[in-house]
Design a protein around this motif. Structure first.
Motif, PDB file in Angstrom:
ATOM      1  N   LEU A   1       3.022   3.508  -9.579  1.00  0.00           N
ATOM      2  CA  LEU A   1       3.089   4.767  -8.821  1.00  0.00           C
ATOM      3  C   LEU A   1       3.258   5.977  -9.726  1.00  0.00           C
ATOM      4  CD1 LEU A   1       5.376   3.668  -5.839  1.00  0.00           C
ATOM      5  CD2 LEU A   1       2.917   4.102  -5.784  1.00  0.00           C
TER       6      LEU A   1
ATOM      7  N   THR B   1      -2.997   8.522  -9.395  1.00  0.00           N
ATOM      8  CA  THR B   1      -3.938   8.009  -8.397  1.00  0.00           C
ATOM      9  C   THR B   1      -3.587   6.583  -8.011  1.00  0.00           C
ATOM     10  OG1 THR B   1      -6.296   7.658  -7.923  1.00  0.00           O
ATOM     11  CG2 THR B   1      -5.530   7.115 -10.141  1.00  0.00           C
ATOM     12  N   ASP B   2      -4.005   6.169  -6.816  1.00  0.00           N
ATOM     13  CA  ASP B   2      -3.763   4.793  -6.391  1.00  0.00           C
ATOM     14  C   ASP B   2      -4.579   3.832  -7.241  1.00  0.00           C
ATOM     15  OD1 ASP B   2      -2.074   5.671  -4.446  1.00  0.00           O
ATOM     16  OD2 ASP B   2      -3.523   5.539  -2.810  1.00  0.00           O
TER      17      ASP B   2
ATOM     18  N   THR C   1       0.843  -1.195   0.000  1.00  0.00           N
ATOM     19  CA  THR C   1       0.000   0.000   0.000  1.00  0.00           C
ATOM     20  C   THR C   1       0.878   1.244   0.000  1.00  0.00           C
ATOM     21  OG1 THR C   1      -0.115  -0.066   2.429  1.00  0.00           O
ATOM     22  CG2 THR C   1      -1.876  -1.148   1.200  1.00  0.00           C
ATOM     23  N   ALA C   2       0.436   2.240  -0.747  1.00  0.00           N
ATOM     24  CA  ALA C   2       1.157   3.506  -0.837  1.00  0.00           C
ATOM     25  C   ALA C   2       0.612   4.456   0.228  1.00  0.00           C
ATOM     26  CB  ALA C   2       0.995   4.105  -2.229  1.00  0.00           C
ATOM     27  N   THR C   3       1.362   4.601   1.322  1.00  0.00           N
ATOM     28  CA  THR C   3       0.941   5.501   2.401  1.00  0.00           C
ATOM     29  C   THR C   3       2.134   6.310   2.877  1.00  0.00           C
ATOM     30  OG1 THR C   3       1.344   3.744   4.036  1.00  0.00           O
ATOM     31  CG2 THR C   3      -0.910   3.979   3.201  1.00  0.00           C
TER      32      THR C   3
ATOM     33  N   HIS D   1      -2.288  -0.630  -5.184  1.00  0.00           N
ATOM     34  CA  HIS D   1      -1.797   0.244  -4.122  1.00  0.00           C
ATOM     35  C   HIS D   1      -2.807   0.457  -3.000  1.00  0.00           C
ATOM     36  CE1 HIS D   1       0.167   1.946  -7.931  1.00  0.00           C
ATOM     37  NE2 HIS D   1       1.112   1.272  -7.306  1.00  0.00           N
ATOM     38  N   THR D   2      -4.028   0.018  -3.214  1.00  0.00           N
ATOM     39  CA  THR D   2      -5.084   0.308  -2.242  1.00  0.00           C
ATOM     40  C   THR D   2      -5.110  -0.745  -1.133  1.00  0.00           C
ATOM     41  OG1 THR D   2      -6.629  -0.884  -3.683  1.00  0.00           O
ATOM     42  CG2 THR D   2      -6.551   1.513  -3.880  1.00  0.00           C
TER      43      THR D   2
END
Length: 396
Positions: free
Chosen positions: A325, A329-330, A49-51, A335-336
């Motif tokens: 990436l 947007t995710d 996940t992209a955080t 990525h979610t």
């Protein structure tokens, strides 16, 4: 399309002809099943996940507990160790019969096992260093490197068991199974130290390995013993999960207080016994299926690159995730957060993309897996290079 089918038919027929007549093709089928099960399992239950500007590992199993049965299908390491024990015991016995020393035998097997590992370690050392120099977050680099390196632990265990084949080949599986049970009683019932659980890393995988050695001696012939393994393993696993407090998932789940896999628990080992019993029962129908050249050719080609597939599948997934990436947007399923049925559906759509990325890795690094070749005749009749016989896989 008809032309492609015709070319494939010619290739498949050539592979079928090049395979030694006495080869047990079911061994290769089970090996391919085990490797592909691990690959698909990782792709399905590992999410990045992209955080906070970086990538972090999570799992749909942590958010959707009812997905635990997925791990029962794709946690196939017991089958891999079953096949490994079978081939190692048979190979060592054959080597002794030819007068080959233990040192020469084990040196050859381990060199072939670790040659493709060196390529992975070299590339990722360069990539990780470049990312840090380029300003990437340390947590992100650590997450990616951990994903690449985490599958390597079982290769170390496998290498150790292979090296110990002369000592363990005739060990009855009940002895390492008793060690696993004793360690779990000490950990969970007697509040022993958690560190004692790591004894089960060796003992737990020694159970299917010694089963494979017993298979090589003919001790598991016929349906009676495999049926017992399947029934007893299934009943024990169900009892341990329902009443023993063991997790239902047969793989590690981020945030879970207890993992069945790290280190292996009695539940994971009993589940592996059931898998081994089922695998042995499936040999006869698999043997019939492998008489078809097209089916056998697919299995043979997977086995020729089994370690390349295994070692690079996480890299393929991460490469697709990193390229995603670049989109502003995710991307769902990539990525979610994996917390819904929608994520599962989206993830399934990404699997062909992961496979395409893995194919690129395969084309670049498969040469490191192949044994060093001796000089071959320049051409075969018709001006083509001769087909090499399909030899025993170097991986197990």
């Amino acid at each position: 399309m008809p032309e492609l089918r015709a070319r494939w038919a010619v290739l498949a027929a050539g592979i079928d002809r090049a395979t030694p007549a006495g080869r047990d093709r079911t061994v290769d089928v089970l090996r391919a099943f085990a490797i592909l099960g691990v690959v698909l399992g990782h792709w399905l239950v590992t999410a990045l996940t992209a955080t906070d500007g970086g990538l972090h590992t999570t799992s749909p199993l942590a958010h959707i507990p009812w997905l635990a049965p997925v791990s029962w299908v794709f946690q196939t390491l017991a089958v891999f160790f079953l096949v490994g024990g079978h081939v190692a015991a048979r190979g060592y016995a054959a080597a002794r019969g030819r007068g080959v020393s233990y040192g020469a035998w084990v040196g050859q097997r381990l060199a072939r096992l670790f040659r493709p590992v060196a390529a992975v370690l070299t590339l990722w050392s360069v990539v990780a260093g470049g990312m840090l120099i380029g300003g990437a977050e340390l947590d992100t680099v650590r997450t990616l490197v951990r994903l690449v390196m985490s599958p390597l632990w079982f290769l170390l265990v496998f290498a150790a068991l292979t090296a110990a084949t002369p000592l363990v080949a005739r060990l009855h599986p009940v002895w390492p199974l008793a060690v696993v049970a004793g360690v779990d009683v000490w950990r969970f019932a007697l509040a022993g130290p958690e560190s004692i659980g790591w004894v089960n890393v060796a003992a737990g995988w020694l159970v299917p390995f010694t089963l494979g050695a017993a298979w090589s001696r003919g001790a598991l012939a016929g349906p009676k013993r495999p049926l017992f393994l399947l029934g007893a393993g299934t009943a024990s696993t169900v009892a341990l999960v329902l009443w023993g407090g063991y997790p239902a998932s047969m793989v590690g789940v981020p945030g879970s207080a207890l993992s069945n896999l790290n280190p292996p628990t009695l539940a994971a080992v009993s589940f592996g016994l059931a898998q081994c019993g089922l695998a042995l029962l499936a040999r006869e129908p698999l043997a019939r299926a492998m008489r078809r050249p097209s089916a056998w050719a697919k299995v043979a080609l997977v086995n020729l690159s089994a370690m390349t597939i295994f070692l690079w599948h996480q890299t393929a997934m991460m490469a697709v995730t990193a390229l995603g990436l670049l989109v502003s947007t995710d991307l769902p399923g990539l990525h979610t957060v994996p917390d819904s049925a929608g994520w599962i559906a989206a993830r399934l759509l990404w699997l062909p993309v992961f496979a395409a990325a893995l194919a690129l890795c395969w084309s670049a690094f498969r040469a490191y897996e192949q044994p060093r070749r001796t000089r071959q005749p320049a051409t075969a009749p018709g001006g083509r290079a001769p087909l090499a016989p399909v030899k025993e896989s170097v991986h197990v």
